[in-house]
Motif scaffolding. Structure first.
Motif, PDB file in Angstrom:
ATOM      1  N   UNK A  92       0.842  -1.191   0.000  1.00  0.00           N
ATOM      2  CA  UNK A  92       0.000   0.000   0.000  1.00  0.00           C
ATOM      3  C   UNK A  92       0.876   1.239   0.000  1.00  0.00           C
ATOM      4  N   UNK A  93       0.290   2.331  -0.472  1.00  0.00           N
ATOM      5  CA  UNK A  93       1.005   3.600  -0.555  1.00  0.00           C
ATOM      6  C   UNK A  93       0.203   4.640   0.214  1.00  0.00           C
ATOM      7  N   UNK A  94       0.858   5.267   1.187  1.00  0.00           N
ATOM      8  CA  UNK A  94       0.188   6.329   1.954  1.00  0.00           C
ATOM      9  C   UNK A  94       0.907   7.634   1.664  1.00  0.00           C
ATOM     10  N   UNK A  95       0.282   8.463   0.837  1.00  0.00           N
ATOM     11  CA  UNK A  95       0.861   9.777   0.489  1.00  0.00           C
ATOM     12  C   UNK A  95       2.348   9.666   0.150  1.00  0.00           C
ATOM     13  N   UNK A  96       2.659   8.704  -0.733  1.00  0.00           N
ATOM     14  CA  UNK A  96       4.037   8.636  -1.230  1.00  0.00           C
ATOM     15  C   UNK A  96       4.950   7.651  -0.528  1.00  0.00           C
TER      16      UNK A  96
END
Length: 1530
Positions: free
Chosen positions: A147-151
């Motif tokens: 997953x990607x959280x704001x970069x």
């Protein structure tokens, strides 16, 4: 089922009657079979695969559901998250389970379309685009899902919390239009993007975690597909056609090199399970099923018949004349179940069927009916005999332009609408009636009333002296004049009102246009409205706008408005260009004209000349016409882009001519006569409204889906929450009570029988002044109109409770308990401000009761603690209407207008506008149809609303065509639909012996299997044919659903099979793919340009790969409106910005780039493009309007076309892109395609000057020409000292050539590059391969090569060079863009063949030479500078529509354009060819060309060996190298 029962008899009867023949043939076969050594039938197969790995069907199915709605996507995700565990391991079980899970969410028709989408693999590109986006992240090592959280990326769930804590400090990630966003309550929560493969265990684990967080509002959850372990196989595509065309063998062009036989892939494709399988009148499919014991003999018989018929002896002209009608008769004679199969078989294998078709007798009824129908086709559809057309539900499908993917989208949309209508309980026959209603919002112009005191009229045609000589009778309009003459009549037919702010820059330009109209006596009445600062503190000594207004008023009082008009023009003329109007400009003019007047008395604080100052501003605000300046023509606002001064003049003149015809009609019909006031007449037209609201008129419209029918109501709040969007809409509609003009209608009592076609739902918080105001305006409008019903939806600002929502509860209680009229009057009272103040001040509600109200009953409802209706409405506003608490909106017939901004005015006039739009576009029409259904008033009004929402929400297409075909008794194939289900109405018009029939028949067969159709195929035959109408075999690759093998694994996939082909002709293979596909041939040893089946063992397997999808665009410069010629774009990713690049053409500002599915960044190329221009706006991209980098997402197989507007940077206004002598850095130019070798140069050597490379361009197709091409290259390299770079057109090179060229480049030390360009869709298409290749030689020279290449030579493949080409490159062209060699004149015996000596060419060339296109040199700088490419394409477009012109396209075109694009004639010795030049001149020849000889027709290979001494040595040398290459490869 009667037809099937009769079949065995038919077969037996045939053999019974013709027993002798049958016996003879069977006997012959048994003898024959002894001799026949395995001479199996010859075949050609074709497959087309993607470059990317095969994508899982589950993911493709999820994308299909996402297009239905995001809710369905998430439901499907939920249902299939553990799919791996739920089935045994076969492919079939996996596929069946996907369909089973999807079937819970789809109707039967849509499920069939899903099967088709999976068979087409239509969503493979969508899934792969996410894969490409994921690879840009890139995935953290060792993660199967992440997953990607704001970069920040990770696949460790423990880290999620930490990443979320500081997420909002980092910028939000870019979300694409195709992203899957989980519907969440908190729009500001941090965004978490999960990359995972749906259906895997990892996915399920992450998904549950994300859901839990999203439901609490902690995150915004976005899901993107990511396959950690992609499949080894590729996707086999379908939806394209394959043509095996018979080549003209006048000049032999076959290579004699033997192809080594090798174990061929997919040679196992010969199946004999075709159900019809007709050979010479024997239906082998039927015979096999009826006589299984004779299977072997039948096989032999079939083979014998095929061999005896396949050798295609040419037909005599008289035999061909009637082939079209005869083929039609054969098709119509078949039972309707098989007719389409027969049509497919005959059209696709026409060359071998033609002989047997000539024996068919055409009966007169068929011929007569076809000829009758043809009059109709020609008159109404514009179809000539022999042309074809296809209509689905009245929509015209143009098979040349629309690919199967867009047809699929259309089917899906139509299915949605038809099933929506069906679920509203409308019967099938009526559905097609309603579908044909044209309800799309027409872009009809609405106007505002210009009869306002705020308008300062400059002139008045009816009273001013200067027009006194003109006639004033309106009948003058009917007097004939020359077209385009503007009639001068003393009536105010044409009124131009300019609403201006004098201080804006463009005011002066607009006024000067008005002045031009006025001074040239154009019959146009001109009015001005000044919008200036209206506060009392400001006067004319401080504010230039006020000063101009007061000066205008003073002069108008003192003299007249024409003088005032003249004065303000002088004032505005004093403003320097680019500056603003200042007070001193106004003062200057006044002092000059009125030297004795005290200026401050005019402009100062106590001026008496302030009239119309407040009125002007008020008029502007009240009409709502949008940002200044505004120009109204007869009250209708012109568009922004029409206000450009040059444009304005033509637009207004055009409008005057346009409306003249409207006035002529009204005068002729007597609606307008001389004593009417014309302006009043115009202002009473239905399109004039008190106020124009751009929110209402905007074309992007959003509709609720009201097509569900259920029995839910909103008072069951708990159940309401769990309904899906569609059912929530139905529940709200079911529970709605309406107010109407006569009173109020509820579910039970209908008090009048009128159908009211307009339904408004007013949404707001009625315990706030803004909500009450909206309701009050709606009620005031409703009281004026019998067409309107008004309902109320509450959107409370705070959580509902008994203490607060006094008004909302009062309204609801009144609607539930009171009679219609009383409730309406009471609610009107409640909407007033003073009532609300009093109630909140503690007054008892009973005091406000209206006469006749049942107060106790009302009180009991009002005081009940149950606020379910408020809770349900509140949830509805949040989840479905997507409103914030307390926001207002209006829903008119299901169209959502809103959310309205704080303080945005939406008043009674706006409701009037809304109503008039609905009545005009859809309301009245739908009402008319619904009246025919006959039902109670309230249900009918409801139905109008629901049908309107459904039809209006359709994407705006072209209009449907209504057909009432005369006769389909004899000349049409008819297939009736299954009863009681919705069906598609399909009409095809076709000539069975055309290319269109080859495509159409298989498409109709698939449609028939896919959906319920009412099908009619009308024959549109041509008579008196003089040539064989079809010279090709054709297969259209398309399957209605995925097929499986016996062991339940997937079958190999769709392919084109040409079985039992005749062996004598020479074939060439062509693919017809959708416009946006760029394909290349891979892995085949055979020469696909020259397939000669006699020399081939069994199967020619042609394999193609979809190399790229095309991204096309149009680019314009905003300032000039012209395409910026020579502007370059690049396409790439953040890490690799330049993967491909391109140049903008002047034709239509067209450009094309190629890429695979994914998200790409489009930029202006670094260098001059980027220095001079910036991107101004764009359309069709995926990024917000203000972004610098354009993100373009390619995620479907359909064409993607974007529009980009650019603008010069302010300091670069005078710079030009194309200048002579620019040296643009050429690094990164098409780097993806350069696989050049600069053989042997050591890295530390200084790079040679780029001027010192000779660029040579050549095209070739087929093994023979590629062999010539290699020899041409050898001859160049042997004689040329300077480094050489070869450029080849990649589109038609064989896989063997592409494999060998890097090796050859290394051995001989040259560079090379493969270039390609897809023929643009707007340029007239050629169908013959040879002509297409000729087109590429000349039509795209300005865009094929990078700008860094400033000169190149074209050398034909069949040329042999005997000199250093540097001499030709440096030849002085004396300013011409290119140089060609003229045709030799010295071989006298060929005079009869010199076609340019007489006729058209002799007169056109007027003494100039006719040049040969085998060798030419192009100065690209000059060529681009004078736009030669655009001129050549323009001329080509004009000439190529005529099939007889440009017979040698690449040569005739430049010769034809010799007057516009000059040609420098090269000295004769540059090109010697035996056909035209005498033997004496051969000694001096610098290059020798193997021209065709029209006299001897000698094959090329023979000629080469005979004419060119060194040819065989070159040939041997290359063969040796090629054999070394093959050995090394192994």
């Amino acid at each position: 089922m009667a037809t099937h029962e009769a079949d065995p008899e038919a077969g037996a009867g045939f053999c019974g009657k013709m027993w002798m023949l049958c016996a003879a043939l069977l006997a012959l076969c048994s003898v024959h079979s002894v001799h026949s050594v395995s001479g199996d039938s010859k075949a050609v197969t074709t497959t087309l695969t993607t470059k990317w790995p095969s994508t899982p069907l589950l993911l493709e199915a999820s994308e299909y559901l996402a297009e239905e709605s995001q809710d369905k996507f998430w439901d499907f995700v939920e249902a299939t998250q553990n799919i791996e565990k739920d089935h045994d391991d076969t492919d079939r079980a996996y596929y069946d389970l996907i369909l089973k899970r999807a079937s819970a969410l789809l109707s039967p028709v849509q499920l069939n379309l899903l099967k088709f989408a999976l068979s087409l693999r239509a969503y493979s590109a969508t899934v792969h685009s996410f894969q490409q986006i994921a690879s840009n992240e890139p995935p953290p090592p060792g993660c199967k899902a992440f997953f990607n959280v704001h970069g920040q990326t990770s696949c460790d769930t423990e880290r999620l919390k930490v990443m979320l804590d500081n997420a909002l400090e980092r910028p939000k990630p870019h979300l694409f239009k195709g992203d899957h966003k989980f519907p969440s309550a908190n729009p500001d929560a941090p965004i978490v993007i999960l990359y995972a493969e749906l259906g895997t265990t990892e996915f399920s684990r992450f998904h549950q975690l994300m859901l839990a967080k999203a439901n609490k509002g902690l995150i915004t959850y976005v899901l993107r597909h990511f396959i950690s372990n992609p499949s080894k196989g590729k996707v086999l595509l379908s939806g394209y056609g394959v043509e095996l065309a018979i080549k003209n063998q006048e000049y032999k062009a076959k290579d004699d090199t033997q192809v080594q036989a090798g174990a061929d892939v997919n040679a196992t494709v010969i199946g004999e399970n075709d159900p019809v399988d007709e050979v010479q009148g024997f239906l082998f499919g039927k015979l096999k099923t009826n006589y299984p014991e004779l299977k072997e003999q039948l096989k032999e018989l079939r083979k014998h018949l095929i061999e005896s018929t396949n050798e295609m002896a040419p037909l005599k002209v008289w035999q061909m004349q009637d082939l079209s009608f005869q083929t039609a008769a054969r098709i119509l004679a078949a039972p309707s179940v098989d007719a389409l199969n027969v049509m497919r078989d005959l059209s696709q294998n026409f060359p071998t069927k033609a002989r047997s078709i000539t024996r068919t007798v055409v009966n007169s009824e068929i011929r007569k009916e076809i000829e009758e129908n043809q009059k109709y086709f020609k008159g109404t559809l514009g179809l000539q005999p022999g042309e074809s057309a296809l209509f689905i539900n009245g929509f015209h499908i143009d098979l040349d332009v629309q690919d199967i993917f867009s047809v699929f989208d259309m089917l899906r949309n139509e299915a949605r609408v038809m099933e929506g209508l069906r679920s509203l309980h409308i019967d099938t026959p009526y559905i097609h009636d309603i579908l044909k209603l044209h309800v799309q919002p027409s872009d009809s112009d609405y106007g505002v009333d210009i009869r306002s005191p705020a308008v300062n009229w400059i002139n008045n045609l009816e009273t001013d002296g200067r027009y006194a000589s003109w006639p004033s009778n309106v009948q003058e309009l009917l007097r004939p004049t020359f077209p385009g003459v503007i009639r001068q009549i003393r009536k105010n037919f044409h009124n131009l009102v300019m609403i201006l702010d004098p201080t804006l820059e463009n005011t002066a330009e607009l006024i000067s246009v008005a002045e031009m109209f006025y001074s040239n006596n154009i019959p146009l009445r001109i009015g001005l409205v000044f919008v200036v600062n209206d506060s009392d503190e400001v006067d004319g000594m401080q504010d230039a706008g006020v000063a101009l207004l007061r000066a205008f008023n003073y002069i108008a009082d003192d003299v007249d408005s024409q003088m005032a008009f003249d004065a303000i023009i002088s004032m505005l003329n004093r403003v320097p260009s680019g500056g603003k109007l200042k007070v001193e400009h106004v003062v200057g003019v006044l002092e000059k004209r009125y030297p004795y007047v005290e200026i401050s008395s005019i402009l100062g604080p106590d001026s008496a000349y302030d009239n119309n100052r407040k009125e002007g501003k008020a008029y502007y605000e009240q009409t709502g016409v949008g940002p200044l300046p505004v120009v109204l023509y007869n009250g209708m606002p012109l568009q922004r882009e029409q206000l450009d001064p040059d444009e304005l003049e033509t637009v207004v003149m055009h409008k005057i001519l346009e409306t003249t015809s409207f006035f002529q009609r009204t005068v002729y019909l007597g609606e307008l006569n001389s004593d009417h006031d014309v302006v009043d007449f115009i202002m009473n037209q239905p399109n004039v409204v008190p106020r124009i609201n751009s929110r209402i008129l905007s074309t992007s419209r959003n509709y609720l889906d009201l097509s569900a029918t259920n029995n839910h109501f909103i008072d069951e709040y708990a159940r309401f929450l769990f309904l899906d969007t569609k059912d929530k809409n139905a529940a709200v509609a079911n529970s709605m009570n309406y107010m109407t003009k006569k009173g109020m209608s509820t579910r039970d009592a209908s008090d009048d029988g009128i159908i009211r076609p307009v339904t408004f739902w007013v949404v707001g918080d009625f315990d706030q002044p803004s909500g009450r105001q909206l309701l009050y305006d709606a009620i005031r409008h409703m009281k004026t109109s019998n067409n309107v019903r008004l309902g109320v939806i509450n959107n409370p600002s705070e959580n509902p409770s008994n203490e607060k929502n006094l008004i909302a509860r009062a309204i609801w209680a009144a609607m539930q308990t009171q009679t219609a009229n009383n409730a309406k009057n009471f609610i009107t009272k409640m909407a007033k401000e003073e009532t609300a103040q009093a109630l909140y001040g503690g007054r008892d509600i009973a005091e406000f009761a209206v006469g006749g109200m049942d107060v106790p009953l009302f009180k009991s409802a009002y005081e009940s603690p149950n606020v379910n209706f408020l809770l349900a409405h509140s949830a509805y506003c949040r989840d479905v209407l997507k409103l914030q608490k307390g926001q207002r909106a209006v829903i008119s017939n299901g169209r959502i207008i809103g959310p309205l901004e704080e303080g945005e005015v939406f008043n009674q006039d706006d409701f009037l506008l809304l109503e008039s739009i609905i009545l005009k576009t859809s309301g009245e029409r739908i009402k008319g149809k619904i009246q025919q259904l006959g039902m109670v008033e309230d249900r009918a009004s409801d139905l109008v609303m629901k049908v309107d929402a459904l039809l209006s929400s359709q994407p705006k297409g072209e209009a449907r065509i209504e057909h009432t075909f005369a006769e389909d008794r004899y000349s049409a194939v008819k297939v009736r639909p299954k009863e009681e289900e919705v069906y598609f109405d399909v009409v095809a018009v076709v000539d069975p012996v055309t290319r269109d029939a080859q495509k159409l028949a298989p498409l109709l067969l698939v449609l028939k299997q896919l959906v319920n159709v009412n099908l009619r195929v009308f024959m549109n035959c041509q008579s008196k044919l003089s040539d064989l109408p079809l010279k090709s075999f054709y297969r259209y690759v398309l399957e209605p659903e995925i097929s499986f093998m016996a062991d339940s694994s997937f079958a190999s996939g769709p392919m084109a099979k040409f079985l039992d082909m005749p062996q004598s002709p020479l074939f060439t293979l062509n693919l017809n793919t959708p416009e946006s596909w760029m394909i290349e041939s891979v892995h085949t040893r055979y020469d696909l340009d020259n397939i000669y089946l006699e020399e081939i063992d069994s199967v020619v397997a042609a394999e193609y790969e979809l190399e790229y999808l095309l991204l096309e665009g149009h680019c314009f410069d905003v300032t000039t409106g012209q395409p910026p010629r020579g502007l370059q774009f690049t396409l790439g990713t953040a890490s690799d910005p330049v993967i491909v690049d391109t140049i903008v053409m002047a034709n239509l500002g067209y450009f094309q780039l190629k890429a695979n599915p994914g998200a790409w960044i489009l930029r202006l190329r670094k260098g001059r493009s980027d220095d001079i221009y910036k991107i101004y706006s764009h359309d069709g991209t995926d990024s917000p309007a203000e972004a610098d980098d354009l993100i373009v997402v390619l995620n479907t197989f359909k064409s993607k076309i974007i529009k980009v507007k650019v603008q010069k940077k302010p300091d670069m206004m005078n710079e030009e892109l194309l200048i002579d002598g620019t040296h643009e850095n050429d690094s990164g130019f098409w780097t993806s395609l350069t696989r050049g070798f600069t053989g042997g140069s050591k890295p530390e050597e200084p790079k040679q000057e780029k001027d010192d490379v000779i660029n040579i361009f050549s095209v070739a197709s087929g093994h023979l020409y590629e062999r010539f091409l290699r020899i041409m290259m050898m001859s160049v390299l042997k004689h040329t000292k300077t480094p050489v770079k070869f450029w080849f057109l990649k589109n038609y090179l064989s896989p063997t050539f592409k494999e060998f060229i890097p090796y050859m480049a290394e051995k001989y030390g040259f560079q090379y590059e493969l270039v390609q360009y897809k023929w643009p869709r707007w340029l007239h298409q050629q169908t013959e391969k040879q002509r297409i290749i000729w087109g590429y030689k000349i039509l795209f020279l300005d865009v094929l090569f990078p700008l860094a290449v400033d000169k190149f030579l074209f050398v034909d493949a069949d040329q042999i060079v005997r000199t250093d080409l540097k001499e030709l490159r440096d030849f002085d062209l004396e300013g011409a863009p290119y140089g060609y060699t003229p045709f030799c004149e010295s071989r006298r015996e060929m005079d009869g063949y010199r076609f340019w000596k007489s006729g058209y060419w002799a007169s056109h060339l007027a003494g100039r030479k006719y040049h040969i296109s085998a060798l030419y040199v192009v100065d690209l700088k000059k060529f681009r500078k004078i736009a030669a490419g655009d001129r050549l394409r323009g001329q080509y477009q004009g000439l190529s529509q005529d099939p007889n012109s440009l017979s040698n396209l690449d040569q005739d075109l430049p010769n034809n354009m010799i007057h516009q694009v000059p040609i420098k004639s090269l000295p004769q010795e540059w090109l010697w060819c035996e056909t035209w030049c005498d033997d004496a001149s051969k000694q001096k020849a610098k290059t020798i060309d193997l021209c065709n000889n029209p006299q001897t027709k000698e094959p090329k290979l023979q000629a080469a060996v005979r004419i060119v001494a060194e040819w065989s040595d070159y040939d041997q040398e290359i063969k040796k190298i090629y054999n070394n290459f093959l050995e090394e490869k192994e």
